[in-house]
Write a protein that holds these residues in place. Structure first.
Motif, PDB file in Angstrom:
ATOM      1  N   LEU A 258      35.002   1.064   8.998  1.00 20.97           N
ATOM      2  CA  LEU A 258      34.104   0.951   8.175  1.00 20.97           C
ATOM      3  C   LEU A 258      34.704   0.264   6.880  1.00 20.97           C
ATOM      4  CD1 LEU A 258      31.038  -0.201   7.624  1.00 20.97           C
ATOM      5  CD2 LEU A 258      30.509   2.104   6.173  1.00 20.97           C
ATOM      6  N   GLY A 259      34.526  -1.351   7.404  1.00 21.66           N
ATOM      7  CA  GLY A 259      35.070  -2.396   5.894  1.00 21.66           C
ATOM      8  C   GLY A 259      36.449  -3.222   6.089  1.00 21.66           C
ATOM      9  N   MET A 260      36.837  -2.713   6.991  1.00 23.83           N
ATOM     10  CA  MET A 260      38.573  -2.573   7.642  1.00 23.83           C
ATOM     11  C   MET A 260      38.449  -3.676   8.706  1.00 23.83           C
ATOM     12  SD  MET A 260      39.077  -0.869  11.597  1.00 23.83           S
ATOM     13  CE  MET A 260      39.921  -1.981  12.302  1.00 23.83           C
ATOM     14  N   GLN A 261      39.307  -5.092   8.738  1.00 24.52           N
ATOM     15  CA  GLN A 261      39.004  -6.012   9.293  1.00 24.52           C
ATOM     16  C   GLN A 261      39.237  -6.207  10.731  1.00 24.52           C
ATOM     17  OE1 GLN A 261      38.160  -8.945   6.722  1.00 24.52           O
ATOM     18  NE2 GLN A 261      38.213 -10.420   8.151  1.00 24.52           N
ATOM     19  N   LEU A 262      38.291  -6.372  11.585  1.00 24.75           N
ATOM     20  CA  LEU A 262      39.118  -6.174  12.991  1.00 24.75           C
ATOM     21  C   LEU A 262      39.222  -7.510  13.591  1.00 24.75           C
ATOM     22  CD1 LEU A 262      38.093  -3.893  15.430  1.00 24.75           C
ATOM     23  CD2 LEU A 262      35.588  -5.751  15.530  1.00 24.75           C
ATOM     24  N   VAL A 263      40.222  -7.857  14.259  1.00 22.44           N
ATOM     25  CA  VAL A 263      40.803  -8.713  14.680  1.00 22.44           C
ATOM     26  C   VAL A 263      40.597  -8.269  16.202  1.00 22.44           C
ATOM     27  CG1 VAL A 263      43.048 -10.353  14.774  1.00 22.44           C
ATOM     28  CG2 VAL A 263      42.817  -9.482  13.124  1.00 22.44           C
ATOM     29  N   THR A 264      40.195  -8.899  17.346  1.00 27.00           N
ATOM     30  CA  THR A 264      39.399  -9.506  18.422  1.00 27.00           C
ATOM     31  C   THR A 264      40.076 -10.518  19.324  1.00 27.00           C
ATOM     32  OG1 THR A 264      37.581  -9.790  18.812  1.00 27.00           O
ATOM     33  CG2 THR A 264      38.555  -7.296  18.547  1.00 27.00           C
ATOM     34  N   HIS A 265      40.660 -10.634  20.488  1.00 25.21           N
ATOM     35  CA  HIS A 265      40.373 -11.816  21.069  1.00 25.21           C
ATOM     36  C   HIS A 265      38.989 -12.649  20.835  1.00 25.21           C
ATOM     37  CE1 HIS A 265      43.391 -11.297  24.094  1.00 25.21           C
ATOM     38  NE2 HIS A 265      42.095  -9.888  24.276  1.00 25.21           N
ATOM     39  N   GLN A 266      37.345 -12.281  20.597  1.00 25.40           N
ATOM     40  CA  GLN A 266      36.897 -12.907  19.965  1.00 25.40           C
ATOM     41  C   GLN A 266      36.362 -13.176  18.005  1.00 25.40           C
ATOM     42  OE1 GLN A 266      33.750  -9.890  21.424  1.00 25.40           O
ATOM     43  NE2 GLN A 266      33.441 -11.325  23.040  1.00 25.40           N
TER      44      GLN A 266
END
Length: 123
Positions: A5-13
């Protein structure tokens, strides 16, 4: 998990900047026989929604598309007539439905998902 929670999620999308995780959905663990992929996206080139299904669930769908594009089955939704029952049956069959009852269940699920996408987008 709660630390997500609160983290920066980096994916292809999300692209290189990612998206901040604002909510988590936590469910009770369930015994899973198999995982399938089912999704609806807007195909900008075709200017239509496309329903996608694959037996390769539990994986990054982008990886599946790159390695084996034929593993992803698509049904384009004509905006004039909407998502049709035959398309739902075809997707259910391609996703591994083994019996007529599985296809009927898949048809109901797919039509409900299509309606959910439409209603969520409009509302």
């Amino acid at each position: 998990m709660p630390t997500d929670l609160g983290m920066q999620l980096v994916t292809h999308q999300t692209g290189p900047l990612g998206q901040k995780v604002q909510r988590l959905l936590i469910e009770e663990t369930a015994a899973i026989d198999r995982e399938l992929y089912l999704g609806i996206v807007l195909d900008r080139a075709a200017a239509k929604l496309v329903f996608m299904a694959s037996q390769a669930g539990g994986m990054e769908i982008e990886e599946v598309a790159a390695k084996d594009p034929k593993a992803i089955h698509k049904a384009y939704i004509d905006p004039g007539v909407g998502f049709q029952p035959y398309q739902a049956r075809e997707l259910a069959f391609c996703a591994g439905a083994e019996a007529d009852t599985d296809c009927r269940r898949g048809e109901v699920h797919d039509r409900n998902l299509s309606r959910l996408y439409r209603d969520g987008r409009d509302g």
